[in-house]
Design a protein around this motif. Sequence first.
Motif, PDB file in Angstrom:
ATOM      1  N   LYS A  27       0.834  -1.208   0.000  1.00 34.58           N
ATOM      2  CA  LYS A  27       0.000   0.000   0.000  1.00 34.58           C
ATOM      3  C   LYS A  27       0.867   1.257   0.000  1.00 34.58           C
ATOM      4  N   THR A  28       1.979   1.189   0.707  1.00 35.78           N
ATOM      5  CA  THR A  28       2.891   2.328   0.763  1.00 35.78           C
ATOM      6  C   THR A  28       3.464   2.625  -0.615  1.00 35.78           C
ATOM      7  N   ILE A  29       3.896   1.601  -1.323  1.00 33.60           N
ATOM      8  CA  ILE A  29       4.432   1.785  -2.678  1.00 33.60           C
ATOM      9  C   ILE A  29       3.371   2.386  -3.593  1.00 33.60           C
ATOM     10  N   GLU A  30       2.147   1.895  -3.501  1.00 35.00           N
ATOM     11  CA  GLU A  30       1.076   2.426  -4.350  1.00 35.00           C
ATOM     12  C   GLU A  30       0.793   3.890  -4.033  1.00 35.00           C
ATOM     13  N   TYR A  31       0.815   4.234  -2.739  1.00 33.57           N
ATOM     14  CA  TYR A  31       0.568   5.623  -2.355  1.00 33.57           C
ATOM     15  C   TYR A  31       1.638   6.540  -2.945  1.00 33.57           C
ATOM     16  N   LEU A  32       2.895   6.152  -2.787  1.00 36.35           N
ATOM     17  CA  LEU A  32       3.997   6.976  -3.293  1.00 36.35           C
ATOM     18  C   LEU A  32       3.950   7.087  -4.806  1.00 36.35           C
ATOM     19  N   TYR A  33       3.644   5.994  -5.467  1.00 33.37           N
ATOM     20  CA  TYR A  33       3.567   5.992  -6.935  1.00 33.37           C
ATOM     21  C   TYR A  33       2.465   6.922  -7.425  1.00 33.37           C
ATOM     22  N   GLU A  34       1.304   6.801  -6.839  1.00 34.43           N
ATOM     23  CA  GLU A  34       0.177   7.642  -7.270  1.00 34.43           C
ATOM     24  C   GLU A  34       0.446   9.117  -6.986  1.00 34.43           C
ATOM     25  N   ALA A  35       1.043   9.409  -5.844  1.00 34.36           N
ATOM     26  CA  ALA A  35       1.326  10.796  -5.485  1.00 34.36           C
ATOM     27  C   ALA A  35       2.310  11.438  -6.453  1.00 34.36           C
ATOM     28  N   ALA A  36       3.246  10.657  -6.974  1.00 35.70           N
ATOM     29  CA  ALA A  36       4.335  11.207  -7.792  1.00 35.70           C
ATOM     30  C   ALA A  36       4.048  11.217  -9.284  1.00 35.70           C
ATOM     31  N   ARG A  37       2.915  10.709  -9.697  1.00 35.10           N
ATOM     32  CA  ARG A  37       2.659  10.544 -11.131  1.00 35.10           C
ATOM     33  C   ARG A  37       2.652  11.848 -11.909  1.00 35.10           C
ATOM     34  N   ASP A  38       2.330  12.953 -11.240  1.00 34.44           N
ATOM     35  CA  ASP A  38       2.295  14.240 -11.965  1.00 34.44           C
ATOM     36  C   ASP A  38       3.455  15.153 -11.585  1.00 34.44           C
ATOM     37  N   PHE A  39       4.558  14.575 -11.095  1.00 34.63           N
ATOM     38  CA  PHE A  39       5.717  15.376 -10.708  1.00 34.63           C
ATOM     39  C   PHE A  39       6.661  15.642 -11.875  1.00 34.63           C
ATOM     40  N   GLY A  40       6.392  15.033 -13.015  1.00 32.85           N
ATOM     41  CA  GLY A  40       7.249  15.261 -14.176  1.00 32.85           C
ATOM     42  C   GLY A  40       8.571  14.524 -14.111  1.00 32.85           C
ATOM     43  N   CYS A  41       8.629  13.453 -13.341  1.00 34.82           N
ATOM     44  CA  CYS A  41       9.860  12.674 -13.222  1.00 34.82           C
ATOM     45  C   CYS A  41       9.627  11.269 -13.774  1.00 34.82           C
ATOM     46  N   ARG A  42      10.709  10.572 -13.978  1.00 35.96           N
ATOM     47  CA  ARG A  42      10.616   9.170 -14.368  1.00 35.96           C
ATOM     48  C   ARG A  42      10.450   8.340 -13.104  1.00 35.96           C
TER      49      ARG A  42
END
Length: 362
Positions: A27-42
Amino acid sequence: MTSETDLLKADRRALHFIAECAWREKKTIEYLYEAARDFGCRIFKTESCVALFFDFGKSSTVAFRAEMDALPLSERTGLSFAAKNNMHACGHDGHMAIALEVARIVGKKGLSFPDNLLIVFEPAEEEYGGAQYLLSQPFWQEVNVTSAFALHLFPHLPFGNVFSREGTICAGTREVNVAFTGKSAHVARGEGVDALSAAVEFLARTGDEIKRSEDGFVSFGKLSGGVARNVVCARAEAEGTLRFFEKEFADKAIKKMTRAMNEICRKRGVTGTFDAQRGIPPVVNDKKLLARAKKAWEIFPAKKQLIGDDFGVIAESVPSVYFLLGAGETADLHSDAFDFDERVLRIGVDFCLAILEKIRLG
């Protein structure tokens, strides 16, 4: 309108609430992934970790490590966002929130630094193998990590101040396991071979021969054996930890414990096994990187800490610096009451952004 500080707190509280133990941080990985999707990074996402890569067109990359795992504790903080089963009792929720906010600011504001930036969220720091896992991932080599740093919230240090030191800052560890095997029998018959008394003698002798000092110590926190009060114990096991700053201390301690086990076995007629292979190295800071960081932020001198952190594995791989962020007078790390004033998180973010301008080699 939601402020940056509101998002920072929201991240910390959400991550705290879903606390997951080592190698189960789904769940932690999913939270971090979803939060970062619009940060403009790979985004590099694997089964056990997630990493955010900001490519500034440089040939080298600095890594910022934040840990994801929690501890199997029942939380007693009384927080409205307290976790239901496990607990972030070591501040990893705060470390992740700081790292995520750094990524958010870098991405949203289009910041750039002298090195590319890899923000990596590590699994299983509290158990074993998390740092080794990161170094084994293809993305670590692909982005050419040449330096790294980590920031750890720390109780009983002045609130908001950052601490570090040249050379060793955290202890290396070894997981110590010793077992004795004897012969079971009814206590009335006097025919058994007592493994439990052998283990007790081993623990007493270890305490006498390896005194706790500023160089390190051995401590056993678990002793188990036997099946009933009136049956001679046929097998007893003890589990402990060895902490050290120099390999020489660890080598001598292991030799003393091995010798003690062998002598007790001969004297008592039991057999024994001893293992102290699994562990992590001390965290050793790079002098040049620390000097560069001091140009960007006031960093106070830290004492060597007998806590272990597998960031030492990363520091063996690339020049690195480990920082302590004072959390003021709070409950101890790994306590079921550990909490911190969330205002310290913004200080952590500002610190990381400041040193990213300086913390590089060359």
